[in-house]
Design an enzyme around this catalytic site. Structure first.
Site, PDB file in Angstrom:
ATOM      1  N   ARG A  78     -33.363  44.384 -17.007  1.00 19.98           N
ATOM      2  CA  ARG A  78     -33.280  44.604 -18.457  1.00 19.98           C
ATOM      3  C   ARG A  78     -33.508  46.073 -18.826  1.00 19.98           C
ATOM      4  O   ARG A  78     -32.950  46.556 -19.817  1.00 19.98           O
ATOM      5  CB  ARG A  78     -34.303  43.720 -19.183  1.00 19.98           C
ATOM      6  N   VAL A 114     -31.291  44.349 -28.606  1.00 13.02           N
ATOM      7  CA  VAL A 114     -31.186  43.463 -27.452  1.00 13.02           C
ATOM      8  C   VAL A 114     -32.231  42.374 -27.664  1.00 13.02           C
ATOM      9  O   VAL A 114     -33.398  42.663 -27.953  1.00 13.02           O
ATOM     10  CB  VAL A 114     -31.388  44.219 -26.123  1.00 13.02           C
ATOM     11  N   SER A 115     -31.806  41.124 -27.580  1.00 16.07           N
ATOM     12  CA  SER A 115     -32.693  40.005 -27.890  1.00 16.07           C
ATOM     13  C   SER A 115     -33.881  39.938 -26.945  1.00 16.07           C
ATOM     14  O   SER A 115     -33.824  40.414 -25.802  1.00 16.07           O
ATOM     15  CB  SER A 115     -31.922  38.678 -27.819  1.00 16.07           C
ATOM     16  N   ALA A 116     -34.961  39.330 -27.419  1.00 18.95           N
ATOM     17  CA  ALA A 116     -36.139  39.105 -26.581  1.00 18.95           C
ATOM     18  C   ALA A 116     -35.751  38.251 -25.375  1.00 18.95           C
ATOM     19  O   ALA A 116     -34.892  37.371 -25.478  1.00 18.95           O
ATOM     20  CB  ALA A 116     -37.231  38.413 -27.387  1.00 18.95           C
ATOM     21  N   PHE A 118     -31.965  36.671 -36.050  1.00 21.92           N
ATOM     22  CA  PHE A 118     -30.940  37.516 -35.439  1.00 21.92           C
ATOM     23  C   PHE A 118     -30.371  38.457 -36.473  1.00 21.92           C
ATOM     24  O   PHE A 118     -30.420  38.180 -37.686  1.00 21.92           O
ATOM     25  CB  PHE A 118     -29.786  36.664 -34.887  1.00 21.92           C
TER      26      PHE A 118
END
Length: 210
Positions: A37, A63-65, A201
């Site tokens: 990541r 960038v999502s968790a 989101f």
């Protein structure tokens, strides 16, 4: 200050935390343990890469968790043979996780700069087989349909009809739906829709979502 721990050590710890939080699919856990990541975020944020939080990548995008990426990927119930469509490439991180779990991945990004940087990051980390397109994600990729699975990584006011139409029989679509940034993660399959829990989101961009 740079973390004294190797990225791989922090990544393994993240995976164990995901397992503790209820992620059970071994394919998903293996993918989360494989994808670096830190290579999909800005260099000055690399030390935060394995914290369970979204990180800014460009303009309003994030960038999502890791827990969200794991939950959404697990909800697709991938076995390794599927053709997957992702809507909202962002940094390319979730596309890499999907690629580690499926046979083919096509990912669509509305922002041309993001699409370009995601392509570079995917190439650099060994996920060059992912097809990245600068496109209106709400319209899908009809030339590559049908898809066994569709993952939407931005909030839509409703499920985009084109994406539902591009699902293969028995295919699964997972998407956050709501009037603003806060909404519900939905899973659609065989005409049935189930709620997977509240999520937050950025908004889905595209001609059909304005």
């Amino acid at each position: 200050m740079e973390s004294p721990e190797p990225a791989a050590t922090r990544r393994h710890r993240m995976v164990e935390a995901l397992r503790h939080e209820g992620v059970r699919d071994p394919r998903v856990l293996a993918a989360m343990d494989l994808v670096p990541r830190e290579r999909f975020v800005a260099a000055d944020l690399a030390d935060l890469a394995y914290e369970d939080r979204p990180l800014p990548i460009h303009a309003d995008a994030t960038v999502s968790a890791p827990s969200i990426v794991a939950r959404m990927t697990e909800a697709l119930e991938l076995t390794g043979t599927e053709r997957v469509l992702e809507v909202g490439t962002g940094s390319g991180y979730a596309a890499a996780v999907l690629a580690a779990c499926a046979a083919e991945v096509v990912t669509l990004e509305y922002d041309e700069d993001l699409a370009r940087s995601a392509r570079d990051a995917l190439d650099a980390t060994g996920f060059g087989a992912v097809e990245v397109r600068h496109a209106d994600g709400a319209l899908g990729a009809p030339d590559r349909a049908p898809f066994d699975a569709v993952a939407v990584t931005a909030m839509a006011p409703e499920l985009p009809p084109a994406l539902l139409e591009q699902l293969a029989p028995g295919g699964v679509l997972v998407a956050p739906v709501g009037p603003d940034r806060d909404g519900m993660l939905l899973r659609c399959r065989a005409g049935l829709t189930e709620e997977l829990g509240p999520v937050r989101f950025v908004a889905l961009r595209g001609a059909q979502t304005r």
